[in-house]
Design a protein around this motif. Structure first.
Motif, PDB file in Angstrom:
ATOM      1  N   TRP A 215       6.693   9.005   8.151  1.00 34.77           N
ATOM      2  CA  TRP A 215       5.896  10.139   8.575  1.00 34.77           C
ATOM      3  C   TRP A 215       6.214  10.568   9.990  1.00 34.77           C
ATOM      4  O   TRP A 215       6.006  11.703  10.355  1.00 34.77           O
ATOM      5  CB  TRP A 215       4.412   9.794   8.519  1.00 34.77           C
ATOM      6  CG  TRP A 215       3.874   9.577   7.158  1.00 34.77           C
ATOM      7  CD1 TRP A 215       4.458   9.904   5.964  1.00 34.77           C
ATOM      8  CD2 TRP A 215       2.636   8.985   6.838  1.00 34.77           C
ATOM      9  NE1 TRP A 215       3.644   9.535   4.940  1.00 34.77           N
ATOM     10  CE2 TRP A 215       2.523   8.968   5.436  1.00 34.77           C
ATOM     11  CE3 TRP A 215       1.613   8.448   7.599  1.00 34.77           C
ATOM     12  CZ2 TRP A 215       1.412   8.453   4.786  1.00 34.77           C
ATOM     13  CZ3 TRP A 215       0.511   7.939   6.949  1.00 34.77           C
ATOM     14  CH2 TRP A 215       0.413   7.945   5.552  1.00 34.77           C
TER      15      TRP A 215
ATOM     16  N   VAL B 278      -5.153  11.653   2.073  1.00 35.58           N
ATOM     17  CA  VAL B 278      -3.934  11.915   2.828  1.00 35.58           C
ATOM     18  C   VAL B 278      -3.318  13.189   2.280  1.00 35.58           C
ATOM     19  O   VAL B 278      -3.197  13.356   1.057  1.00 35.58           O
ATOM     20  CB  VAL B 278      -2.921  10.748   2.718  1.00 35.58           C
ATOM     21  CG1 VAL B 278      -1.618  11.102   3.413  1.00 35.58           C
ATOM     22  CG2 VAL B 278      -3.500   9.480   3.307  1.00 35.58           C
TER      23      VAL B 278
ATOM     24  N   ALA C  57      -3.452  13.139  -1.805  1.00 38.87           N
ATOM     25  CA  ALA C  57      -3.913  11.987  -2.577  1.00 38.87           C
ATOM     26  C   ALA C  57      -5.304  11.657  -2.056  1.00 38.87           C
ATOM     27  O   ALA C  57      -5.519  11.579  -0.845  1.00 38.87           O
ATOM     28  CB  ALA C  57      -2.984  10.803  -2.398  1.00 38.87           C
TER      29      ALA C  57
ATOM     30  N   ILE D  23      -6.644   4.048  -0.420  1.00 32.81           N
ATOM     31  CA  ILE D  23      -5.220   4.365  -0.483  1.00 32.81           C
ATOM     32  C   ILE D  23      -4.490   3.271   0.277  1.00 32.81           C
ATOM     33  O   ILE D  23      -4.799   2.999   1.433  1.00 32.81           O
ATOM     34  CB  ILE D  23      -4.901   5.744   0.139  1.00 32.81           C
ATOM     35  CG1 ILE D  23      -5.645   6.854  -0.614  1.00 32.81           C
ATOM     36  CG2 ILE D  23      -3.388   5.988   0.143  1.00 32.81           C
ATOM     37  CD1 ILE D  23      -5.511   8.223   0.015  1.00 32.81           C
ATOM     38  N   THR D  24      -3.542   2.641  -0.400  1.00 31.18           N
ATOM     39  CA  THR D  24      -2.745   1.585   0.206  1.00 31.18           C
ATOM     40  C   THR D  24      -1.318   2.087   0.316  1.00 31.18           C
ATOM     41  O   THR D  24      -0.783   2.653  -0.641  1.00 31.18           O
ATOM     42  CB  THR D  24      -2.782   0.307  -0.670  1.00 31.18           C
ATOM     43  OG1 THR D  24      -4.131  -0.093  -0.835  1.00 31.18           O
ATOM     44  CG2 THR D  24      -2.003  -0.821  -0.024  1.00 31.18           C
ATOM     45  N   TYR D  25      -0.707   1.872   1.471  1.00 27.62           N
ATOM     46  CA  TYR D  25       0.668   2.310   1.691  1.00 27.62           C
ATOM     47  C   TYR D  25       1.466   1.155   2.273  1.00 27.62           C
ATOM     48  O   TYR D  25       1.103   0.605   3.301  1.00 27.62           O
ATOM     49  CB  TYR D  25       0.712   3.512   2.637  1.00 27.62           C
ATOM     50  CG  TYR D  25       2.122   3.946   2.971  1.00 27.62           C
ATOM     51  CD1 TYR D  25       2.969   4.418   1.970  1.00 27.62           C
ATOM     52  CD2 TYR D  25       2.613   3.873   4.264  1.00 27.62           C
ATOM     53  CE1 TYR D  25       4.264   4.797   2.270  1.00 27.62           C
ATOM     54  CE2 TYR D  25       3.892   4.253   4.563  1.00 27.62           C
ATOM     55  CZ  TYR D  25       4.729   4.719   3.562  1.00 27.62           C
ATOM     56  OH  TYR D  25       6.003   5.099   3.859  1.00 27.62           O
ATOM     57  N   ASN D  26       2.532   0.779   1.600  1.00 26.31           N
ATOM     58  CA  ASN D  26       3.433  -0.260   2.089  1.00 26.31           C
ATOM     59  C   ASN D  26       4.536   0.433   2.870  1.00 26.31           C
ATOM     60  O   ASN D  26       5.357   1.153   2.293  1.00 26.31           O
ATOM     61  CB  ASN D  26       4.010  -1.054   0.909  1.00 26.31           C
ATOM     62  CG  ASN D  26       4.854  -2.216   1.367  1.00 26.31           C
ATOM     63  OD1 ASN D  26       5.621  -2.123   2.313  1.00 26.31           O
ATOM     64  ND2 ASN D  26       4.726  -3.325   0.674  1.00 26.31           N
ATOM     65  N   THR D  27       4.559   0.247   4.194  1.00 30.06           N
ATOM     66  CA  THR D  27       5.535   0.937   5.038  1.00 30.06           C
ATOM     67  C   THR D  27       6.953   0.430   4.809  1.00 30.06           C
ATOM     68  O   THR D  27       7.903   1.105   5.175  1.00 30.06           O
ATOM     69  CB  THR D  27       5.183   0.794   6.533  1.00 30.06           C
ATOM     70  OG1 THR D  27       5.238  -0.589   6.897  1.00 30.06           O
ATOM     71  CG2 THR D  27       3.806   1.355   6.835  1.00 30.06           C
TER      72      THR D  27
ATOM     73  N   GLU E 130       7.634   1.796   0.906  1.00 28.42           N
ATOM     74  CA  GLU E 130       7.227   3.191   0.784  1.00 28.42           C
ATOM     75  C   GLU E 130       6.518   3.450  -0.544  1.00 28.42           C
ATOM     76  O   GLU E 130       6.683   4.491  -1.169  1.00 28.42           O
ATOM     77  CB  GLU E 130       8.417   4.131   0.977  1.00 28.42           C
ATOM     78  CG  GLU E 130       9.034   4.011   2.360  1.00 28.42           C
ATOM     79  CD  GLU E 130      10.175   4.973   2.589  1.00 28.42           C
ATOM     80  OE1 GLU E 130      10.256   6.004   1.888  1.00 28.42           O
ATOM     81  OE2 GLU E 130      10.989   4.700   3.478  1.00 28.42           O
TER      82      GLU E 130
ATOM     83  N   TYR F  27       2.934   3.937  -2.460  1.00 21.67           N
ATOM     84  CA  TYR F  27       1.525   4.286  -2.297  1.00 21.67           C
ATOM     85  C   TYR F  27       0.756   3.838  -3.534  1.00 21.67           C
ATOM     86  O   TYR F  27       1.266   3.936  -4.650  1.00 21.67           O
ATOM     87  CB  TYR F  27       1.340   5.810  -2.220  1.00 21.67           C
ATOM     88  CG  TYR F  27       1.881   6.471  -1.006  1.00 21.67           C
ATOM     89  CD1 TYR F  27       1.042   6.755   0.057  1.00 21.67           C
ATOM     90  CD2 TYR F  27       3.216   6.848  -0.925  1.00 21.67           C
ATOM     91  CE1 TYR F  27       1.530   7.401   1.177  1.00 21.67           C
ATOM     92  CE2 TYR F  27       3.715   7.491   0.189  1.00 21.67           C
ATOM     93  CZ  TYR F  27       2.858   7.771   1.234  1.00 21.67           C
ATOM     94  OH  TYR F  27       3.348   8.413   2.333  1.00 21.67           O
ATOM     95  N   THR F  28      -0.468   3.399  -3.350  1.00 20.50           N
ATOM     96  CA  THR F  28      -1.368   3.121  -4.460  1.00 20.50           C
ATOM     97  C   THR F  28      -2.696   3.785  -4.129  1.00 20.50           C
ATOM     98  O   THR F  28      -3.220   3.608  -3.026  1.00 20.50           O
ATOM     99  CB  THR F  28      -1.586   1.597  -4.640  1.00 20.50           C
ATOM    100  OG1 THR F  28      -0.322   0.968  -4.796  1.00 20.50           O
ATOM    101  CG2 THR F  28      -2.452   1.320  -5.846  1.00 20.50           C
ATOM    102  N   VAL F  29      -3.212   4.556  -5.064  1.00 17.19           N
ATOM    103  CA  VAL F  29      -4.482   5.244  -4.865  1.00 17.19           C
ATOM    104  C   VAL F  29      -5.456   4.708  -5.910  1.00 17.19           C
ATOM    105  O   VAL F  29      -5.143   4.694  -7.104  1.00 17.19           O
ATOM    106  CB  VAL F  29      -4.322   6.774  -5.021  1.00 17.19           C
ATOM    107  CG1 VAL F  29      -5.637   7.486  -4.732  1.00 17.19           C
ATOM    108  CG2 VAL F  29      -3.216   7.299  -4.117  1.00 17.19           C
TER     109      VAL F  29
END
Length: 169
Positions: A22, A123, A130, A135-139, A142, A144-146
């Motif tokens: 981002w 987001v 979403a 909301i989970t985001y693994n950097t 990459e 995403y889980t909503v």
């Protein structure tokens, strides 16, 4: 020691709202500005807390929260931002617009690169969005889980909502 430690700890907070995919690259070289009603640094416990209308800026990155706490242990950071809601925004690279987000709580853990927005999480990026309870985001991956809150969804009918705009040709 305070001046060295504080930016390192706050970097974790900034990474929360601006994972590598981002972030506007030029923002990373900009100074970090923090406004709050109160700030406390506990050197012994490697903890920094800002409370009361917290505003964090670095270039185009903006974070607003009621409180932000960052704890460092073994060169890893755990950040927790609370608010009603916590809000963030940042311009994207290559003129791709702005990413905006909000949640009642945002947690970031540097050890596993996980960002978790919980409680009325949303987001948006461009026309895509979403929204869910979490909301989970693994950097790193990459991914995403909503998720919705099943108990709340059963009563209110509120489910995960995702909008993906068609790609321009």
């Amino acid at each position: 020691m305070y001046r060295k430690t504080l930016p390192e700890i706050l970097l974790a907070a900034l990474l929360l709202a601006a994972p590598a995919v981002w972030a506007l690259e030029s923002d990373r070289s900009r100074p970090i500005e923090i406004e709050a009603d109160q700030g406390q640094l506990d050197q012994r416990n490697q903890s920094t807390t800002f409370s009361g209308n917290v505003i964090i800026r670095q270039g185009t990155l903006n974070i607003r929260a009621a409180s932000v706490n960052v704890v460092t242990a073994n060169s890893e950071q755990v950040m927790k931002a609370l608010g009603s809601p916590v809000q963030f925004s940042q311009m994207l690279d290559n003129n791709k617009g702005t990413v905006n987000g909000r949640a009642n709580r945002i947690d970031y853990t540097s050890a596993d690169g996980m960002v978790v927005l919980s409680g009325n999480a949303r987001v948006t990026r461009g026309g895509d969005s979403a929204e869910g309870d979490r909301i989970t985001y693994n950097t790193r991956t990459e991914v995403y889980t909503v998720n919705s809150n099943p108990a709340a969804a059963e009563k209110s009918g509120r489910r995960v909502n995702v909008v993906i705009q068609p790609q321009k040709r």
